[in-house]
Design a protein around this motif. Structure first.
Motif, short mmCIF file in Angstrom:
data_model
loop_
_atom_site.label_atom_id
_atom_site.label_comp_id
_atom_site.label_asym_id
_atom_site.label_seq_id
_atom_site.Cartn_x
_atom_site.Cartn_y
_atom_site.Cartn_z
N MET A 181 0.84 -1.19 0.00
CA MET A 181 0.00 0.00 0.00
C MET A 181 0.88 1.25 0.00
O MET A 181 1.90 1.29 0.68
N THR A 182 0.46 2.26 -0.74
CA THR A 182 1.16 3.53 -0.65
C THR A 182 0.77 4.19 0.67
O THR A 182 -0.25 3.85 1.29
N MET A 199 -0.21 10.33 -8.62
CA MET A 199 1.05 10.11 -9.33
C MET A 199 2.09 11.19 -9.07
O MET A 199 3.07 11.30 -9.78
N GLY A 200 1.88 12.01 -8.03
CA GLY A 200 2.88 12.98 -7.61
C GLY A 200 2.85 14.32 -8.29
O GLY A 200 3.68 15.18 -8.00
N CYS A 216 -0.59 15.54 -1.52
CA CYS A 216 -0.42 14.47 -0.54
C CYS A 216 0.87 14.60 0.25
O CYS A 216 1.34 13.65 0.86
N ARG A 217 1.46 15.82 0.29
CA ARG A 217 2.74 16.01 0.98
C ARG A 217 2.60 15.79 2.47
O ARG A 217 1.73 16.35 3.12
N VAL A 218 3.48 14.96 3.00
CA VAL A 218 3.52 14.64 4.43
C VAL A 218 4.98 14.55 4.86
O VAL A 218 5.89 14.57 4.04
N SER A 219 5.18 14.43 6.15
CA SER A 219 6.52 14.16 6.68
C SER A 219 6.62 12.66 6.89
O SER A 219 5.73 12.04 7.49
N LEU A 254 5.94 12.82 -0.92
CA LEU A 254 4.69 12.55 -1.61
C LEU A 254 4.16 11.19 -1.18
O LEU A 254 4.72 10.15 -1.53
N ALA A 255 3.06 11.21 -0.44
CA ALA A 255 2.49 9.98 0.11
C ALA A 255 2.04 9.00 -0.97
O ALA A 255 2.08 7.79 -0.76
N CYS A 256 1.67 9.52 -2.14
CA CYS A 256 1.22 8.63 -3.21
C CYS A 256 2.38 7.90 -3.89
O CYS A 256 2.17 6.96 -4.64
#
Length: 89
Positions: free
Chosen positions: A24-25, A53-54, A59-62, A70-72
């Motif tokens: 899973m992403t 697809m970025g 979807c930016r996270v730490s 990029l979480a994806c």
């Protein structure tokens, strides 16, 4: 190339332990865990992964202390620490 089997991934999202899978992403795990958003923007607005697809960068996270990942584009792995607030900062 042999197909890899997904394994359980024990991750942390905003300080909470979450069970995920290695196939899973991070974005998918966030959607499964939070159901309504993938992160909170700098202005405090809920955001959701849009393109997968970025490109949109919604979807930016730490991840493990590194901001603006990029979480994806990242797959879950055990021990991963994810922070979704304020673009991951």
């Amino acid at each position: 190339m042999p197909e890899q089997t997904a394994v359980q991934a024990h991750i942390w999202i905003n300080g909470q332990p979450v069970e995920s899978r290695s196939d899973m992403t991070v974005a998918a795990a966030l959607i499964q865990y939070q159901h309504q958003q993938t992160h909170v923007s700098v202005s405090g607005q809920p955001r959701f992964a849009v393109c997968g697809m970025g490109v949109c960068q919604e979807c930016r996270v730490s991840i493990n202390g590194q901001p603006h990942r990029l979480a994806c584009q990242e797959y879950c792995c055990s021990g991963m620490v994810i922070n979704t607030e304020y673009g991951g900062q």
